[in-house]
Write an enzyme that holds these catalytic residues in place. Structure first.
Site, mmCIF file in Angstrom:
data_model
loop_
_atom_site.group_PDB
_atom_site.id
_atom_site.type_symbol
_atom_site.label_atom_id
_atom_site.label_comp_id
_atom_site.label_asym_id
_atom_site.label_seq_id
_atom_site.Cartn_x
_atom_site.Cartn_y
_atom_site.Cartn_z
ATOM 1 N N ARG B 204 0.831 -1.213 0.000
ATOM 2 C CA ARG B 204 0.000 0.000 0.000
ATOM 3 C C ARG B 204 0.865 1.262 0.000
ATOM 4 O O ARG B 204 0.512 2.276 0.600
ATOM 5 C CB ARG B 204 -0.988 0.013 1.164
ATOM 6 C CG ARG B 204 -1.813 -1.269 1.299
ATOM 7 C CD ARG B 204 -2.489 -1.676 0.023
ATOM 8 N NE ARG B 204 -3.149 -2.990 0.152
ATOM 9 C CZ ARG B 204 -3.712 -3.610 -0.879
ATOM 10 N NH1 ARG B 204 -3.689 -3.098 -2.089
ATOM 11 N NH2 ARG B 204 -4.301 -4.763 -0.712
ATOM 12 N N ASN B 246 2.559 -7.647 7.869
ATOM 13 C CA ASN B 246 2.687 -8.959 7.237
ATOM 14 C C ASN B 246 4.183 -9.270 7.272
ATOM 15 O O ASN B 246 4.913 -8.996 6.333
ATOM 16 C CB ASN B 246 2.142 -8.941 5.811
ATOM 17 C CG ASN B 246 0.639 -8.734 5.786
ATOM 18 O OD1 ASN B 246 -0.090 -9.248 6.627
ATOM 19 N ND2 ASN B 246 0.163 -7.963 4.821
ATOM 20 N N GLU B 327 -5.835 -12.513 7.816
ATOM 21 C CA GLU B 327 -5.386 -12.524 6.424
ATOM 22 C C GLU B 327 -4.211 -13.479 6.206
ATOM 23 O O GLU B 327 -3.245 -13.143 5.520
ATOM 24 C CB GLU B 327 -4.998 -11.114 5.964
ATOM 25 C CG GLU B 327 -6.162 -10.145 6.019
ATOM 26 C CD GLU B 327 -5.815 -8.760 5.470
ATOM 27 O OE1 GLU B 327 -6.658 -8.200 4.771
ATOM 28 O OE2 GLU B 327 -4.718 -8.248 5.750
ATOM 29 N N ARG B 360 -2.651 -6.196 17.115
ATOM 30 C CA ARG B 360 -3.679 -5.646 16.232
ATOM 31 C C ARG B 360 -5.004 -6.388 16.365
ATOM 32 O O ARG B 360 -5.036 -7.616 16.447
ATOM 33 C CB ARG B 360 -3.210 -5.669 14.775
ATOM 34 C CG ARG B 360 -2.114 -4.659 14.528
ATOM 35 C CD ARG B 360 -1.573 -4.755 13.126
ATOM 36 N NE ARG B 360 -2.278 -3.915 12.170
ATOM 37 C CZ ARG B 360 -2.888 -4.336 11.076
ATOM 38 N NH1 ARG B 360 -2.973 -5.638 10.823
ATOM 39 N NH2 ARG B 360 -3.437 -3.498 10.243
ATOM 40 N N LYS B 396 -8.119 -0.409 14.156
ATOM 41 C CA LYS B 396 -8.307 0.525 13.037
ATOM 42 C C LYS B 396 -9.448 1.480 13.353
ATOM 43 O O LYS B 396 -10.343 1.158 14.136
ATOM 44 C CB LYS B 396 -8.617 -0.241 11.750
ATOM 45 C CG LYS B 396 -7.419 -0.998 11.189
ATOM 46 C CD LYS B 396 -7.690 -1.561 9.789
ATOM 47 C CE LYS B 396 -6.478 -2.357 9.305
ATOM 48 N NZ LYS B 396 -6.606 -2.847 7.918
ATOM 49 N N ASP B 401 -12.109 -1.592 6.865
ATOM 50 C CA ASP B 401 -10.695 -1.547 6.492
ATOM 51 C C ASP B 401 -10.339 -0.241 5.819
ATOM 52 O O ASP B 401 -10.190 -0.196 4.589
ATOM 53 C CB ASP B 401 -10.358 -2.712 5.558
ATOM 54 C CG ASP B 401 -8.857 -2.798 5.283
ATOM 55 O OD1 ASP B 401 -8.085 -2.099 5.957
ATOM 56 O OD2 ASP B 401 -8.475 -3.571 4.395
ATOM 57 N N GLU B 429 -4.592 4.056 0.617
ATOM 58 C CA GLU B 429 -4.928 2.796 -0.040
ATOM 59 C C GLU B 429 -6.278 2.855 -0.745
ATOM 60 O O GLU B 429 -6.426 2.358 -1.859
ATOM 61 C CB GLU B 429 -4.929 1.671 1.008
ATOM 62 C CG GLU B 429 -5.406 0.328 0.491
ATOM 63 C CD GLU B 429 -5.410 -0.747 1.573
ATOM 64 O OE1 GLU B 429 -4.968 -0.467 2.693
ATOM 65 O OE2 GLU B 429 -5.850 -1.873 1.281
ATOM 66 N N HIS B 557 -16.015 -0.318 0.387
ATOM 67 C CA HIS B 557 -15.332 -1.511 -0.125
ATOM 68 C C HIS B 557 -15.768 -1.819 -1.562
ATOM 69 O O HIS B 557 -16.100 -2.949 -1.892
ATOM 70 C CB HIS B 557 -15.646 -2.720 0.776
ATOM 71 C CG HIS B 557 -14.535 -3.749 0.785
ATOM 72 N ND1 HIS B 557 -14.173 -4.483 -0.309
ATOM 73 C CD2 HIS B 557 -13.704 -4.160 1.770
ATOM 74 C CE1 HIS B 557 -13.178 -5.293 0.001
ATOM 75 N NE2 HIS B 557 -12.863 -5.110 1.247
ATOM 76 N N TRP B 579 -14.380 -10.421 0.580
ATOM 77 C CA TRP B 579 -13.379 -9.725 -0.231
ATOM 78 C C TRP B 579 -14.004 -9.232 -1.537
ATOM 79 O O TRP B 579 -13.294 -8.909 -2.474
ATOM 80 C CB TRP B 579 -12.183 -10.637 -0.538
ATOM 81 C CG TRP B 579 -11.285 -10.868 0.633
ATOM 82 C CD1 TRP B 579 -11.375 -10.300 1.876
ATOM 83 C CD2 TRP B 579 -10.132 -11.720 0.683
ATOM 84 N NE1 TRP B 579 -10.375 -10.743 2.694
ATOM 85 C CE2 TRP B 579 -9.595 -11.625 1.990
ATOM 86 C CE3 TRP B 579 -9.512 -12.556 -0.244
ATOM 87 C CZ2 TRP B 579 -8.454 -12.341 2.391
ATOM 88 C CZ3 TRP B 579 -8.381 -13.268 0.160
ATOM 89 C CH2 TRP B 579 -7.857 -13.157 1.458
#
Lengths: 738, 738
Positions: B204, B246, B327, B360, B396, B401, B429, B557, B579
């Site tokens: 991102r 990640n 994820e 998180r 968040k 997201d 993003e 989204h 998703w």
């Protein structure tokens, strides 16, 4: 008029009364010049060799009378960029730009143009014949009794090249009296190959991302593209292949062609054509076809239409570079056709538009060869004479793969009916990445001056490449670019010199690399002889140093697997024997080296007999290539009188010592150069020193397991045991293939 | 003394005779100042808001008496960088740096330090209590009858923060008379999260590569790291998580820890601690173990040893950020343990060293949930009270997201026994990547001011986050950084404002975003009200504009799959329903929106009752969240009196119109700002305009297939048919997960 303009912003005019006002009114031209300097750059290397900082005052005084007035038409884009460059360059170097005039009216006029663009040139009896489309002359003349300088050419781009040359004369402190220079490029296509992917990853790139911001093209034209074009034009580069030879067919889709066209528009005024790497299977991947067979009429039609589509957007598109049937790339052999079939099919569709095909000879088959050294020759020599006349076959300088030192590729001289394009690597895939100070000029020069004996003595590689040996109409030199988004473009300050020397040798492959190094140092750093001399010495010794601490005596392909970072002489196993180190060094208890003699793989026989004889003889082969061609006993003697083992260790150590000498030399030059660049180079030399030692120690530790001989007297043992070096891993080293 | 130093290089002193010499001798202090300016930068945005260009002459005259002398100890690294920054900043802004003195000896002294570092402060009766470790005061005082200014703190870093504040006063043209400022951060951990991979890819990221050049660390410390630290310290950021959530376990190996330690050394003087994202399965990947079960004593020992190893290298290491069981990332649930088990195990090993765990809450299970909105709450609320006291749960701002607009996350207020850290996204993003001008201040502010009603009215998210609502000893705000190697750091000039406002709000979550915008514009561009006012208006309207042209009325989204570039409301299928876009908009022939009411997924009930009631009621829910919580008929009326369909179209068009207004406004500001930045912003606004239209047209074309209603009067139809938009592909869009 007296506003203080700093960095392009207008600041309110201070009151003109009082002390400050009086001072302002007293302000001389010199102050104005200082305040109006083009936005000054930090000394971060962004300006490359086009570093137009004020010359020493004495030099300025000496030059100014010659450069009082600029007469340069500006009615075409190329004319405009030439004029802008001269104003910028002369303004920076002299502290004040010359006055611009439509016609010469004072002593010290500089006339820049062509007989067509500047009629004043027509009457001067200049001999422009023989300069061709890109050449120029620079001459001191008299005009109406006043001294003047002309930069004259047959084309705008010739005049642009001449303008850069004029600036270079100042940058290198040459006299401007009695000039009589003629220059025309000896090679037609002088091309950078960007191994840049569409996601901005650069294969074998060590200087950031691709400078092409595909995502923001065509809407955002980064000013950096223009500076890229300026730098290239200043050394005569006239082509750029924008994308990786491991090509993605997407580049040929309309969305990307719009982006390519936008870049072409930026580069065009600088005389630079864009080329694309074409994926041979594109008709299947983006054309929806089920074959890419070059003899299939539908495939031919697809490419013909694609060419028409490209030229509709980019009328001066240069053509295609193709990597076919090599390292997994698709190619005509997938359809039972030859390289010539594939190249000619593309050449056919480009020919009506004036485009060329640059077909790479860096191939090797799926089967493991007995000696990869021989493969390109074996595949391509039989095809000599069967390529269309707008095909060039692009050959790496050596037969393996951009090793620190390779003998010239046996294809040079062996395909007289085919224009062979040289492919040099500017990015230092096998030469320490960005940090090692390795000036590639001597390496390029060594190859270009090598004598193929193809048409008798004097048949140098340079003559093959420039087409003079075999009378070719087209000729070319390609360099795999070391350019990225790093602020200093090339990852390090000294790596800029490799871009520079590539361009200069592409223009004239007979130049000597020391002259070019000196030129570059003067333009980039300082003209002070106390600086120039040691720095040129550092550069000129740097390639041999890297060869010594990495792969002395003709050893090759010993780097870490995949990423090629650091030593990996122990690399074995994996998918192909010829992707390992042991395949190349063949060390045993008895000796080391790849036997390519007539009693070995017989690669020597791919060279002309006078060359082959020398390479075949362990007593006559240049010692730098001893283990390239011969498997030799550890205890055999070399010219120094040492045993091979002792000489090997000696050379590793000598390489390290040379880096230490560079460190000391550079430390002694503190104060001769800005602190910012001095510091970075100092740190990079420290990295090079550390890694040179690593190379030496790891290599000696490894090869000693074969030789089982002690280190020569006085040689320090490796710092760590062999297992330490073998255990090192670098999964994120930059530049590995994705 | 009179050498003309340009850009850090010494040029030979010109002869002092003649006209030039006389001029030189007459040269005033002002010229000297001009010539000695710190190396000037091109207006390329590199300097960020620390742009110390000369103030207007009147301002300089007004300020100089207050800043005649600098008394600032320099015996620690932090003291030195504070002094250097003041000399650099005041030198630039005022045209001359103040004289440095050991003790105040003239009117207009500035004293910077702590009572310990600068004894002169001790006798001034300054009330430093309550400023804590990082606060400072700036006060106008009298010293021996002479006016002076003190910047005082209990720690060096407090004094550094105060120094930046003093510079900001000048940059924003505030008076320096009668200063009496007290500042202390309201949040303890103010941290950037870099989603940077070890190969320099930034997830991102839209501004080039990672600024961390891991390959060249620890040997080469890019000066950019120091400028990064300066920028962060100037806005009070005191932590940086260097690698992607990640995470790659390699970062915890000795080779990388040496690199991390080198960076920590650069950041330390600026009060910035380094943190690392820890991969939960690291004991298996780099430790050779066959489990990472947090209750396994061998696993615990591995982490304990790892922590000791880290702290031996980095004594002030901040701690770990962990993305677990989300994820595809490994986590304690893989071993049948809870998030608390995992977090506490790491917290246990960090506690003796003073480190924290930021765990998180952005999780979702392998099973597709009925409503992903609910998952974090469902998993984490039961764990409230079970975390060690050096664990923060990082949440968040919204439950999905980082959408263009989300209601505040229902976890805020729902875990009173746990410090909840805010996670904002600075990188855009879902907000147009780098090119769209979207100032995130209003979005951050909207969330921070939202009232959770957790402990009655006034229980704002800000009070949850700063720990005041529930009396937590630690508190934190994290921002996913938008920083990369691009010359302007953030990919565009205006994106720098998002880094800036993040830092300012992390320091004080009660600041209003307009004030911060104005401050930033003055520091970054110009203090001219004719410029500041319209530009602040552009910024303040920009977030709503983006919401309007992307996802109006609570839609969310709907971006292209994977890369999130451009509209993709039609995205369906693939590995998980949550998703896709259709999962979120749920458009049908009858209506559109996600029913999260008590009769739908019941996500509303995760909010405190007063909030839930409002969100649950289609008449009372803020219209910006209408379709977030409700599935509504196309023909239902909204507050404007329009039907939902008409309002949807209206808002899409309004978003485009707002961008057009920004374009016109910016065009009118030509001349108020340097041409270089004006041009780039102009081009980026053109991209934003084009893409806003694309969003509007594609979305309307798509949703019209459900509503089957005509466009309202006067609304232009989409430029292309729906299939055109659906066919667009962007395989190389930047920032996608690797």
């Amino acid at each position: 008029m007296l506003h203080t303009t700093v960095n392009g912003r207008q600041h309110p005019r201070p009151g003109t009364g009082g002390r400050f006002g009086r001072w302002l009114r007293r302000m001389s031209v010199a102050l104005l010049a200082l305040a109006l300097l083009p936005v000054a750059q930090a000394e971060d290397g962004y300006e490359l060799w086009l570093r137009y900082r004020p010359l020493e005052a004495g030099q300025q005084l000496r030059y100014r009378p010659h450069l009082a007035q600029l007469v340069a038409p500006a009615s075409t884009p190329t004319q405009r960029v030439a004029r802008e460059e001269l104003l910028r360059g002369l303004g920076g170097l002299l502290g004040q730009a010359p006055a611009v005039a439509d016609a010469p009216s004072a002593a010290g006029a500089v006339l820049v143009g062509t007989p067509a663009s500047l009629p004043a040139l027509a009457g001067l009896g200049l001999d422009l014949e023989g300069l061709g489309d890109e050449g120029y002359l620079i001459r001191s003349v008299e005009l109406d009794g006043r001294p003047a300088t002309v930069v004259a050419a047959n084309s705008d781009v010739g005049a642009l090249y001449g303008s850069f040359h004029l600036l270079r004369l100042l940058q290198t402190r040459q006299p401007l009296d009695a000039l009589d220079l003629r220059q025309a490029p000896k090679v037609k296509l002088r091309v950078l190959n960007h191994w840049d992917d569409l996601d901005r990853y650069v294969e074998r790139g060590y200087s950031g991302q691709s400078i092409w911001n595909w995502h923001l093209l065509p809407d955002w034209l980064d000013p950096r593209y223009t500076d890229y074009a300026r730098a290239n034009a200043s050394i005569g580069i006239n082509g750029a292949v924008l994308n990786n030879v491991n090509a993605n067919a997407q580049i040929l889709t309309p969305m990307y062609l719009a982006k390519v066209a936008a870049l072409a528009g930026v580069l065009r005024p600088y005389g630079i054509r864009v080329y694309l790497s074409a994926r041979f299977s594109a008709p299947m991947e983006i054309g929806g076809m089920d074959t890419a067979d070059p003899l299939d009429p539908a495939v031919q039609r697809w490419w013909k239409d694609k060419a028409a589509e490209i030229y509709a957007r980019i009328p001066d598109f240069g053509g295609f570079l193709v990597k076919a049937n090599s390292e997994g790339q698709p190619g005509p052999q997938d359809f039972g056709r030859t390289h010539a079939d594939g190249a000619n099919m593309l050449a056919e569709v480009l020919a009506p538009h004036g485009g060329v095909v640059m077909w790479r000879a860096f191939v090797y088959s799926h089967e493991e060869p007995d000696d990869r050294h021989k493969q390109a020759y074996t595949e391509f020599v039989p095809l000599d004479g069967s390529f269309r006349d707008n095909v060039l076959v692009q050959v790496k300088n050596g037969a393996i793969d951009f090793q620190p030192r390779e003998p010239f590729h046996p294809l040079f001289g062996a395909m007289p009916k085919t224009p062979l394009m040289m492919e040099f690597q500017i990015t230092k895939e096998y030469l320490g990445f960005a940090t090692h100070l390795v000036y590639l000029g001597p390496m390029y020069e060594e190859v270009l001056r090598a004598d193929t004996h193809a048409a008798g003595p004097g048949s140098t590689v340079a003559k093959v490449v420039d087409g003079s040996l075999d009378g070719h109409a087209i000729s070319g030199i390609a360099g795999v670019a070391n350019i990225g988004t790093d602020r200093n473009w090339s990852g390090s300050h000294f790596d800029q010199a490799n871009w520079y020397v590539f361009g200069r040798l592409a223009w004239d492959p007979y130049l000597d690399s020391r002259t070019v190094a000196e030129e570059w140092v003067r333009m980039t750093f300082s003209a002070d002889p106390a600086f120039v001399e040691p720095v040129v010495a550092m550069m000129m010794g740097s390639h041999q140093a890297a060869v010594d601490y990495m792969t002395p005596l003709g050893l090759h392909h010993l780097m870490g697997r995949g990423h090629h970072y650091g030593p990996g002489p122990w690399v074995e196993g994996g998918p192909r024997a010829d992707w390992t180190s042991v395949y190349y060094h063949r060390a045993t208890r008895e000796g080391i080296g790849f036997d390519r003699t007539t009693s070995g793989s017989d690669a020597v026989s791919q060279y002309a007999p006078p060359v082959a004889e020398v390479f075949n003889d362990p007593e006559r082969v240049p010692e730098d290539f001893l283990l390239w061609f011969h498997h030799r006993p550890w205890t055999s003697r070399v010219s120094s009188g040492r045993s091979l083992w002792d000489e090997l260790v000696h050379r590793y150590s000598r390489g390290v010592a040379q880096v230490e000498w560079m460190q000391r030399t550079w430390d002694g030059l503190r104060g001769h150069v800005d602190a910012e660049r001095h510091h970075q180079i100092e740190r990079f030399l420290a990295i090079q020193r550390k890694e040179a030692q690593w190379w030496r120690d790891a290599s000696i530790a490894y090869f000693q397991t074969f030789s089982r001989l002690p280190l020569p007297e006085g040689e320090a043992p490796p710092e760590h045991p062999l297992e330490y070096y073998k255990a090192l891993e670098f999964p994120h080293a930059p530049g590995d293939t994705q």
